[in-house]
Design a protein around this motif. Sequence first.
Motif, PDB file in Angstrom:
ATOM      1  N   LEU A  19     -13.480 -15.742  -4.305  1.00  0.00           N
ATOM      2  CA  LEU A  19     -12.505 -16.597  -3.639  1.00  0.00           C
ATOM      3  C   LEU A  19     -11.988 -15.931  -2.367  1.00  0.00           C
ATOM      4  CD1 LEU A  19     -10.807 -19.197  -4.213  1.00  0.00           C
ATOM      5  CD2 LEU A  19      -9.253 -17.749  -5.522  1.00  0.00           C
ATOM      6  N   ILE A  20     -11.602 -16.750  -1.374  1.00  0.00           N
ATOM      7  CA  ILE A  20     -10.889 -16.234  -0.198  1.00  0.00           C
ATOM      8  C   ILE A  20      -9.715 -17.175   0.058  1.00  0.00           C
ATOM      9  CG2 ILE A  20     -10.999 -15.673   2.259  1.00  0.00           C
ATOM     10  CD1 ILE A  20     -13.907 -15.040   1.977  1.00  0.00           C
ATOM     11  N   ILE A  21      -8.501 -16.638   0.093  1.00  0.00           N
ATOM     12  CA  ILE A  21      -7.308 -17.486   0.201  1.00  0.00           C
ATOM     13  C   ILE A  21      -6.588 -17.237   1.529  1.00  0.00           C
ATOM     14  CG2 ILE A  21      -5.217 -18.251  -0.973  1.00  0.00           C
ATOM     15  CD1 ILE A  21      -6.167 -16.883  -3.480  1.00  0.00           C
ATOM     16  N   PRO A  22      -6.303 -18.312   2.280  1.00  0.00           N
ATOM     17  CA  PRO A  22      -5.535 -18.159   3.521  1.00  0.00           C
ATOM     18  C   PRO A  22      -4.177 -17.510   3.226  1.00  0.00           C
ATOM     19  CG  PRO A  22      -6.425 -20.386   3.338  1.00  0.00           C
ATOM     20  CD  PRO A  22      -6.653 -19.721   2.021  1.00  0.00           C
ATOM     21  N   SER A  23      -3.681 -16.731   4.172  1.00  0.00           N
ATOM     22  CA  SER A  23      -2.508 -15.908   3.854  1.00  0.00           C
ATOM     23  C   SER A  23      -1.258 -16.720   3.543  1.00  0.00           C
ATOM     24  CB  SER A  23      -2.226 -14.924   4.990  1.00  0.00           C
ATOM     25  OG  SER A  23      -1.558 -15.561   6.046  1.00  0.00           O
ATOM     26  N   PRO A  68     -14.378 -28.351 -12.786  1.00  0.00           N
ATOM     27  CA  PRO A  68     -13.065 -27.737 -12.605  1.00  0.00           C
ATOM     28  C   PRO A  68     -12.416 -28.130 -11.279  1.00  0.00           C
ATOM     29  CG  PRO A  68     -14.616 -26.110 -13.434  1.00  0.00           C
ATOM     30  CD  PRO A  68     -15.392 -27.360 -13.193  1.00  0.00           C
ATOM     31  N   PHE A  69     -11.215 -28.592 -11.319  1.00  0.00           N
ATOM     32  CA  PHE A  69     -10.397 -28.969 -10.164  1.00  0.00           C
ATOM     33  C   PHE A  69     -10.892 -30.231  -9.446  1.00  0.00           C
ATOM     34  CE2 PHE A  69      -9.751 -24.294 -10.399  1.00  0.00           C
ATOM     35  CZ  PHE A  69      -8.431 -24.343 -10.793  1.00  0.00           C
ATOM     36  N   LEU A  70     -12.209 -30.463  -9.409  1.00  0.00           N
ATOM     37  CA  LEU A  70     -12.742 -31.565  -8.604  1.00  0.00           C
ATOM     38  C   LEU A  70     -12.633 -32.882  -9.339  1.00  0.00           C
ATOM     39  CD1 LEU A  70     -15.872 -29.714  -7.258  1.00  0.00           C
ATOM     40  CD2 LEU A  70     -13.635 -30.026  -6.161  1.00  0.00           C
ATOM     41  N   ARG A  71     -12.908 -32.851 -10.604  1.00  0.00           N
ATOM     42  CA  ARG A  71     -12.874 -34.075 -11.387  1.00  0.00           C
ATOM     43  C   ARG A  71     -12.593 -33.667 -12.823  1.00  0.00           C
ATOM     44  NH1 ARG A  71     -14.281 -38.984  -9.847  1.00  0.00           N
ATOM     45  NH2 ARG A  71     -15.153 -38.161  -7.916  1.00  0.00           N
ATOM     46  N   ASP A  74     -18.853 -19.961 -11.169  1.00  0.00           N
ATOM     47  CA  ASP A  74     -18.732 -18.501 -11.291  1.00  0.00           C
ATOM     48  C   ASP A  74     -17.454 -18.003 -10.621  1.00  0.00           C
ATOM     49  OD1 ASP A  74     -21.122 -18.396 -12.621  1.00  0.00           O
ATOM     50  OD2 ASP A  74     -22.268 -17.457 -11.003  1.00  0.00           O
ATOM     51  N   VAL A  75     -17.168 -18.532  -9.440  1.00  0.00           N
ATOM     52  CA  VAL A  75     -15.969 -18.099  -8.715  1.00  0.00           C
ATOM     53  C   VAL A  75     -14.708 -18.510  -9.478  1.00  0.00           C
ATOM     54  CG1 VAL A  75     -14.565 -18.412  -6.623  1.00  0.00           C
ATOM     55  CG2 VAL A  75     -17.037 -18.044  -6.438  1.00  0.00           C
ATOM     56  N   VAL A  76     -14.700 -19.749  -9.939  1.00  0.00           N
ATOM     57  CA  VAL A  76     -13.543 -20.260 -10.685  1.00  0.00           C
ATOM     58  C   VAL A  76     -13.227 -19.367 -11.884  1.00  0.00           C
ATOM     59  CG1 VAL A  76     -12.852 -22.134 -12.222  1.00  0.00           C
ATOM     60  CG2 VAL A  76     -13.712 -22.662  -9.938  1.00  0.00           C
ATOM     61  N   LYS A  77     -14.281 -18.978 -12.617  1.00  0.00           N
ATOM     62  CA  LYS A  77     -14.101 -18.124 -13.792  1.00  0.00           C
ATOM     63  C   LYS A  77     -13.674 -16.710 -13.410  1.00  0.00           C
ATOM     64  CE  LYS A  77     -15.195 -20.692 -17.347  1.00  0.00           C
ATOM     65  NZ  LYS A  77     -16.167 -20.313 -18.381  1.00  0.00           N
ATOM     66  N   ASN A  78     -14.412 -16.107 -12.483  1.00  0.00           N
ATOM     67  CA  ASN A  78     -14.137 -14.709 -12.129  1.00  0.00           C
ATOM     68  C   ASN A  78     -12.797 -14.515 -11.444  1.00  0.00           C
ATOM     69  OD1 ASN A  78     -16.393 -12.601 -12.638  1.00  0.00           O
ATOM     70  ND2 ASN A  78     -17.465 -14.496 -12.178  1.00  0.00           N
ATOM     71  N   ALA A  79     -12.376 -15.520 -10.696  1.00  0.00           N
ATOM     72  CA  ALA A  79     -11.068 -15.421 -10.033  1.00  0.00           C
ATOM     73  C   ALA A  79      -9.947 -15.778 -11.015  1.00  0.00           C
ATOM     74  CB  ALA A  79     -11.022 -16.310  -8.804  1.00  0.00           C
ATOM     75  N   LEU A  84      -7.123 -29.989  -4.429  1.00  0.00           N
ATOM     76  CA  LEU A  84      -7.001 -29.150  -3.223  1.00  0.00           C
ATOM     77  C   LEU A  84      -7.425 -27.711  -3.513  1.00  0.00           C
ATOM     78  CD1 LEU A  84      -3.610 -30.373  -1.675  1.00  0.00           C
ATOM     79  CD2 LEU A  84      -5.914 -30.755  -0.763  1.00  0.00           C
ATOM     80  N   ILE A  85      -7.271 -27.288  -4.762  1.00  0.00           N
ATOM     81  CA  ILE A  85      -7.729 -25.938  -5.125  1.00  0.00           C
ATOM     82  C   ILE A  85      -9.253 -25.881  -5.031  1.00  0.00           C
ATOM     83  CG2 ILE A  85      -7.822 -24.211  -6.984  1.00  0.00           C
ATOM     84  CD1 ILE A  85      -5.052 -25.240  -7.896  1.00  0.00           C
ATOM     85  N   GLY A  86      -9.913 -26.945  -5.468  1.00  0.00           N
ATOM     86  CA  GLY A  86     -11.371 -27.038  -5.323  1.00  0.00           C
ATOM     87  C   GLY A  86     -11.791 -26.997  -3.857  1.00  0.00           C
ATOM     88  N   ALA A  87     -11.054 -27.721  -3.015  1.00  0.00           N
ATOM     89  CA  ALA A  87     -11.353 -27.743  -1.580  1.00  0.00           C
ATOM     90  C   ALA A  87     -11.225 -26.347  -0.987  1.00  0.00           C
ATOM     91  CB  ALA A  87     -10.413 -28.712  -0.865  1.00  0.00           C
ATOM     92  N   LEU A  88     -10.192 -25.651  -1.418  1.00  0.00           N
ATOM     93  CA  LEU A  88      -9.933 -24.288  -0.933  1.00  0.00           C
ATOM     94  C   LEU A  88     -11.097 -23.360  -1.297  1.00  0.00           C
ATOM     95  CD1 LEU A  88      -7.228 -22.997   0.277  1.00  0.00           C
ATOM     96  CD2 LEU A  88      -6.877 -22.078  -1.993  1.00  0.00           C
ATOM     97  N   ILE A  89     -11.518 -23.443  -2.542  1.00  0.00           N
ATOM     98  CA  ILE A  89     -12.610 -22.579  -3.005  1.00  0.00           C
ATOM     99  C   ILE A  89     -13.878 -22.853  -2.209  1.00  0.00           C
ATOM    100  CG2 ILE A  89     -14.090 -22.002  -4.973  1.00  0.00           C
ATOM    101  CD1 ILE A  89     -11.725 -23.039  -6.780  1.00  0.00           C
TER     102      ILE A  89
END
Lengths: 474, 474
Positions: A280-284, A150-153, A21-26, A266-271
């Motif tokens: 999603l929350i992204i470090p600055s 998505p992103f993980l595999r 859901d996050v991957v799609k909505n973001a 790494l995008i998967g790890a971030l999410i």
Amino acid sequence: MAQKLEKITARDVDFAKWYTDVVKNAKLMEYGQVKGTMILKPNGFALWESMQNYLDKEFKTLGVQNVYFPLLIPESLFKKEKEHVEGFAPELATVTMVGDKELSEKLYIRPTSEVLVADFLVNEIKSYRDLPIKYNQWVSVLRWEKTTRPFLRSSEFLWQEGHTFHSTPSEAKKLTLDILEIYKKFVQDVLLIPVLTGQKTDHEKFAGAKETYTMESIMYDGQALQSGTSHYFDNNFSKAFNIKFQNSNQKEEFAYSTSWGVSTRLIGALIMTHGDDNGLIIPSKIAPKQITIITVNNSEEVVKKGNELLNSLKNIYRTTIDISDKSFGYKMAESEVEGTPLRIEVGPRDLAEGHVVISDRISNNKTKVMFNEVVSKIKELLDEYDKNLRLRAWENFESKQFSANTFDEYKKIIQDTPGFVEVPFCGEISCEDDIKKKSSTVSRCIKDFNTKNNEVCFNCNSQAKLHTYFARAY
Amino acid sequence: MAQKLEKITARDVDFAKWYTDVVKNAKLMEYGQVKGTMILKPNGFALWESMQNYLDKEFKTLGVQNVYFPLLIPESLFKKEKEHVEGFAPELATVTMVGDKELSEKLYIRPTSEVLVADFLVNEIKSYRDLPIKYNQWVSVLRWEKTTRPFLRSSEFLWQEGHTFHSTPSEAKKLTLDILEIYKKFVQDVLLIPVLTGQKTDHEKFAGAKETYTMESIMYDGQALQSGTSHYFDNNFSKAFNIKFQNSNQKEEFAYSTSWGVSTRLIGALIMTHGDDNGLIIPSKIAPKQITIITVNNSEEVVKKGNELLNSLKNIYRTTIDISDKSFGYKMAESEVEGTPLRIEVGPRDLAEGHVVISDRISNNKTKVMFNEVVSKIKELLDEYDKNLRLRAWENFESKQFSANTFDEYKKIIQDTPGFVEVPFCGEISCEDDIKKKSSTVSRCIKDFNTKNNEVCFNCNSQAKLHTYFARAY
């Protein structure tokens, strides 16, 4: 499309569903037409681009040079390193035709490029003077996967692959570890994701490597994620490809090599480390947009003030403005789900009172800031935001560290409170096979080799040779 | 390997041989194992990276966003746009197997990604609010070629492909031309390569496009090189893929699209425009190394001074130092063949006299410069260098412009003094087919549509509709 945001499943209800859901909505990605492939949309690719920019500079400080090797690998070439081909054979996408003509030899789409680099360097390396050679490329690779996420595999993914050749084993080994350190620093200090680093067991090391070093993170749900690896090959590849050089004593020697990579994983790890029920929350430091300015309406004064703010900020922070005719509520929700660190709201009432309202993506607290104090306040708010994000990630990380001495203890932990479980382990491939069969888990990385006499393997009870972290993993 | 430089064939003796000699000696590329593929070595990739950095920033000023679309295109998808598939079918590398299993549908390695983008956008574009969409990706593509030459024509090559969708034809058309302008500015002002820009004839336009705009340069040998293209599709792709949006009057409409690209071919243009009998010559703005400091010997004082110079220059100019134990002569030859704009020589005698010797890659004049004047002198020398490079390129360009009114005149020019030949032309595909058959040349770009009544086509003698440049071309 753009006018509707879908509801995000709560993390604690269904983590897997929350993730997609996050991957799609973001708006990070969309599935490609070919099973297991991904389209990286602008928001997703911008994250990868931020990561590239940071890491590419770091690699270059070690003297690494970017190159490009071809996409296709002839079958005959791939077969030169036995372990390597066995590791990849079932996943290889194979070109057999061009137009309506059959090719005389099968061509594989690269799953990784060790064999291409090695084959090329046979003619490039003659003397110790030609070494070290330190190459890197930013490309996509293809490994056909049965189950993908998505992103993980995914069958195709973007990554960087570094390949270096050296005149001494110690220099090659040092490079392997220097790269691991660059990865760790990036992931911990920029992505704010805590990791364990260490060696892989024989069972888990890369096909063809002598030693594999890994970086392992733990997700919100307690599952581990391999986030980057660095391999030391000794002279395995050089022997398979006959890469010899004349050393400074005029003796012939095989070169020593390494390879290393991080990917869009790494995008998967971030999410899964930072995201929450609102998205999603992204470090600055890595955020493609650090600040979004949104206007309550499109009146002339409001838009003018918004653009003034944009102009005062955009050379210092990655700032965007949304003055579209979307509703204010929609703009807020969009900036939230996309994980932009700070949001600045500008409305007619704020204008009259001489301030704007700034809120951050974690606390969501609204702070009124006078116009002339915005620039200085932003720095303070971003620092606070990163501090809180880091704190939360490390708390989760610490809370998911366990230890066990028996297989029963181990099994109970990974069922009840998933996380990293430190165990005494014999290190044997057959024993790890057995653990995998019984628990669907494998080791993540070795903690140390300091076992006591008579300390026994948690699974097979033979002498333990190492302490290792096991975990459920993505 | 690295200790030997091979002799370069003179340009005027055998231009084709000269070209490959330069490519090899400047360490730009090596042939890949698969026929027609290239390995971009550090020197070659660094040139591409410089080009990417410059162009990527320019694209972003137009609101273009980077994305990544998958490598593989299902056969069924590719067949949706008829002209497009016919244009590419014989060149498509086709994946039919994974591991030892046959796939149920053939997958093509992308020769370009119009169909992937269009297919994806069907679900993304609903309203005029979702437009414009401006995507770009930096990737490799594959088009199987029978005869290949480094950078100029290879089966796999690196490029950027932009794809945009708009709500009005005029906006799409404007974007097509804005991009052409970015390309032209880059190639003329940064690469210092003069170009003609204009529309392609119907015979030469891109498969599926309504209008193709091109940028054509002329090489030292008088052959033209297509250096970049920008295509306006009208709503052809949107119709084939059913990409509709609701316009601001609540009416459904097909979207208008463009695509555009430049590739590593620009490296070929750079070599053949500026190179000389001693190797590559690179304009300073794009040079990965602008200055090379070489030391006459490796004595402590000389190396110390070299490093001092490096430190005073490296934050202003892309500067490297060669303090290896290679001979001074070898270092000079290497910096020369690689085309580095300026070379600074540091030796014991210079040290004693308080100066260094700076020479530039075109004139090869040696200028003695006192230590404290190096930084200011460098700017002057680089400006002079670029000025001379530009002058030389434009002189060649001007000297290779011709015009003809009959096919016999035309044929004589392209045989005796190859270059751009302006001709009155009917514009018909069949007539251009005939010209191609008789002369192995096709049109490069249209100059204008201002023909006079009774002005006749240089080949078929029917009414001329346009003035076009024809040339031999790579």
